[in-house]
Design a protein around this motif. Structure first.
Motif, PDB file in Angstrom:
ATOM      1  N   CYS A  83       0.848  -1.247   0.116  1.00  0.00           N
ATOM      2  CA  CYS A  83       0.151   0.022   0.112  1.00  0.00           C
ATOM      3  C   CYS A  83       0.842   1.268  -0.098  1.00  0.00           C
ATOM      4  N   GLU A  84       2.238   1.250   0.547  1.00  0.00           N
ATOM      5  CA  GLU A  84       2.797   2.431   0.885  1.00  0.00           C
ATOM      6  C   GLU A  84       3.492   2.716  -0.444  1.00  0.00           C
ATOM      7  N   MET A  85       4.010   1.515  -1.247  1.00  0.00           N
ATOM      8  CA  MET A  85       4.625   1.917  -2.505  1.00  0.00           C
ATOM      9  C   MET A  85       3.285   2.298  -3.497  1.00  0.00           C
ATOM     10  N   ARG A  86       2.284   1.963  -3.531  1.00  0.00           N
ATOM     11  CA  ARG A  86       1.210   2.340  -4.519  1.00  0.00           C
ATOM     12  C   ARG A  86       0.941   4.010  -4.216  1.00  0.00           C
ATOM     13  N   PRO A  90       1.664   6.411  -7.568  1.00  0.00           N
ATOM     14  CA  PRO A  90       0.419   5.957  -8.140  1.00  0.00           C
ATOM     15  C   PRO A  90       0.348   5.388  -9.568  1.00  0.00           C
ATOM     16  N   ARG A  91       1.432   5.461 -10.460  1.00  0.00           N
ATOM     17  CA  ARG A  91       1.490   4.675 -11.693  1.00  0.00           C
ATOM     18  C   ARG A  91       2.078   3.442 -11.688  1.00  0.00           C
ATOM     19  N   TRP A  92       2.610   3.048 -10.587  1.00  0.00           N
ATOM     20  CA  TRP A  92       2.977   1.477 -10.155  1.00  0.00           C
ATOM     21  C   TRP A  92       1.939   0.569 -10.396  1.00  0.00           C
ATOM     22  N   GLY A  93       1.898  -0.394 -11.266  1.00  0.00           N
ATOM     23  CA  GLY A  93       0.789  -1.342 -11.117  1.00  0.00           C
ATOM     24  C   GLY A  93       1.315  -2.773 -10.206  1.00  0.00           C
ATOM     25  N   LEU A 123      -7.056   0.868  -3.556  1.00  0.00           N
ATOM     26  CA  LEU A 123      -6.160   1.775  -4.321  1.00  0.00           C
ATOM     27  C   LEU A 123      -6.204   1.545  -5.681  1.00  0.00           C
ATOM     28  N   ILE A 124      -7.211   0.811  -6.137  1.00  0.00           N
ATOM     29  CA  ILE A 124      -7.394   0.332  -7.418  1.00  0.00           C
ATOM     30  C   ILE A 124      -9.050   1.181  -7.893  1.00  0.00           C
ATOM     31  N   ARG A 125      -8.761   1.932  -8.794  1.00  0.00           N
ATOM     32  CA  ARG A 125     -10.111   2.814  -9.299  1.00  0.00           C
ATOM     33  C   ARG A 125     -10.453   1.689 -10.447  1.00  0.00           C
TER      34      ARG A 125
END
Length: 592
Positions: A83-86, A90-93, A123-125
């Motif tokens: 969650c911290e990386m995301r 924000p563009r990391w999948g 965290l995913i739209r």
């Protein structure tokens, strides 16, 4: 009625039904009949009965089926790190985050697991699934085979100017070889940036560009002309290829890189103070892109891990290119004391080619000329460095002699006579060093795959020349293939300049480079009713509109170009390098 109330009412009804079933069994009804009447199994009736006996009416309610423990559940600290990386990127999948976790040695997590973590943490739209258009993907098999070049705008300066940038990417490794901001995107500025890139990484075999005026003069108003970029490519042996007009997907790799550059750098930094500041920022970002940023198309490898520069150091100079010394000057330079040791005296003699196809010089020293010349009278000129063999008055072979002064004296005692000046240039193997401009030639017979043996390596020349005898001309960093007196193609030289003289059968070139073949292979096909023609076992869709017409198809290295009366109809990628076996269209006589 609210949903929670409806759910609670359903649960109460379910407990009541179970209680009635248990009461019927306790009153003496057979379990099988009760199970049939309530639509459940006999095992369910026994389970309800046991639960009622243990806990009464409330024990018949549904309980949670969640396991008491989950040994394979992702540790909380790893889930928090995901969650911290995301949030930080924000563009990391999911794939990128799983790769970064492995690099940090935090945990080995699959992409699906990371996706589930992102989903349950919001965290995913969610978005509607799209089905994009499918394109035919292609990629060169090795680096430096093809560069994709393009011009891109959107580089804004603080004074309001918008600059453009020449960009280039290696097709195989996705390594960015050119990223130079240009104040004025003129043809000269584009060529200067292109030449600087070639001086750093070497000369590519091909470049692929769009039809911009900086790259081609094909669409000039006064008629087709050669622009500066095309001239530099020609003088460096680079095959300049153009995309079909209005087909940006052909250069999809460089276009996709432009999108990444905008999202990760240009959209966030705003206008640059000046042009050097913009160039420095882009250079730093490109350096990280090449060596640190993993690429999904490369299976999460970095472009720098797959890119290998060419062996040649520098390309030719920018136009006007300096003329290379002529062959006569080169021959005189090669005969100097820096290249050949002083000779003790050449000799010449006549002999007969043995049945094995060899010309015997002395003891176990012999030169092979082929069994087809067995019994032919041969004239031999030899010194310590070179052997020239004449058959029928024509120079047939030049090779290194490996004889010393004592061996030449023994040949004199056996009847050899003192020889005159060398009848041809020395064998390249006899030279201890050569200037950079020295041109060396070797004769090779290609195998069934169109490959030649050169310096212990197999060099792919092309299946269209399979089982043919060609002359390979090594000129600096280029390898020219000569077949039937014409220049068939030009490839990057696989050998460094200091290794050319070690090639078996190498000789110094005495003639200029022959002219190139006038045009690529051309075949004709009659379009059938379904609009699909066959060339080298590959189906090419032309269209039913042209059924019954004869089209001309140009078979080039990487694609087929279908034309009708000089108008290009279609461009198809060439999937396999099979040779052409049928040239003319089959026109069947009408059935009576």
């Amino acid at each position: 009625m609210p949903k929670d109330a409806r759910d609670q009412r359903h649960r109460d009804w379910l407990v009541e039904q179970r209680y009635r079933a248990v009461l019927e069994v306790l009153n003496g009804s057979p379990v099988t009949e009760v199970a049939t009447r309530y639509g459940v199994s006999r095992q369910s009736i026994y389970t309800w009965k046991a639960r009622h006996a243990a806990g009464g009416y409330e024990a018949l309610r549904e309980t949670s089926r969640r396991p008491h423990s989950s040994p394979t559940r992702l540790p909380p600290e790893v889930e928090a790190r995901v969650c911290e990386m995301r949030r930080a990127h924000p563009r990391w999948g999911a794939r990128r985050i799983a790769h970064e976790l492995a690099r940090e040695e935090t945990a080995t997590v699959s992409r699906a697991t990371v996706h589930r973590v992102l989903s349950r943490n919001g965290l995913i739209r969610p978005q509607e699934q799209r089905h994009p258009r499918k394109y035919k993907r292609w990629q060169r098999e090795a680096p430096m085979h093809l560069w994709q070049l393009d011009l891109v705008g959107g580089i804004f300066l603080a004074d309001g100017r918008e600059c453009k940038m020449l960009t280039g990417i290696d097709d195989h490794s996705r390594y960015v070889v050119v990223a130079e901001v240009l104040a004025v995107p003129s043809g000269r500025a584009v060529v200067d940036a292109f030449v600087r890139a070639m001086r750093i990484y070497g000369v590519p075999a091909e470049v692929l560009t769009d039809n911009g005026k900086q790259f081609t003069g094909r669409f000039t108003r006064t008629g087709p002309a050669e622009v500066l970029f095309e001239r530099v490519c020609r003088e460096n042996g680079v095959n300049a290829k153009l995309t079909k007009p209005y087909s940006p997907t052909t250069t999809g790799k460089i276009e996709r890189w432009h999108q990444t550059l905008r999202r990760e750098l240009l959209d966030s930094v705003g206008p640059f103070a000046d042009l050097p500041t913009a160039q420095e920022a882009i250079t730093q970002w490109v350096r990280a892109y090449n060596s640190q940023r993993p690429h999904q198309a490369l299976n999460m490898a970095t472009p720098a891990s797959l890119f290998r520069p060419a062996s040649q150091p520098d390309p030719a100079q920018t136009v006007p290119a300096p003329r290379r010394p002529g062959t006569q000057q080169a021959a005189s330079a090669l005969s100097g004391p820096l290249l050949l040791a002083p000779s003790a005296g050449a000799v010449e003699f006549d002999t007969v080619v043995a049945a094995s196809g060899h010309v015997n010089l002395l003891r176990d020293r012999r030169v092979r000329v082929g069994t087809r010349h067995a019994g032919t009278r041969a004239h031999v000129w030899v010194d310590e460095h070179t052997v020239h063999i004449f058959l029928g008055g024509e120079l047939t072979k030049t090779t290194v002699s490996h004889l010393d002064a004592e061996d030449l004296h023994v040949l004199t005692l056996r009847g050899a006579r003192p020889a005159g000046p060398p009848p041809a240039t020395a064998a390249a193997q006899s030279l201890t060093s050569m200037p950079d401009y020295t041109v060396v030639e070797v004769d090779r017979s290609l195998d069934h795959e169109g490959k030649a043996s050169l310096g212990g390596n197999k060099v792919k020349i092309g299946p269209e020349l399979a089982k043919q005898k060609v002359t390979l001309r090594l000129d600096g960093h280029l390898l020219h293939v000569v077949h039937n007196g014409l220049l068939a193609k030009t490839l990057p030289s696989p050998l460094p300049a200091d290794q050319r003289h070690k090639l078996h059968g190498a000789r110094l070139a005495q003639t200029e480079l022959p002219p190139a073949a006038p045009e690529p292979i051309k075949v004709e096909r009659k379009v059938p009713r379904d609009g699909v023609v066959m060339v080298t076992r590959q189906r090419l869709r032309v269209g039913r509109t042209y059924a019954g017409k004869i089209v001309t198809i140009y078979v080039e290295d990487t694609h087929f170009r279908v034309t009708l009366d000089g108008t290009e109809l279609a461009l198809h990628p060439r999937k396999e390098q099979r040779p052409v076996t049928r040239w003319k269209a089959k026109i069947h006589a009408p059935k009576l």
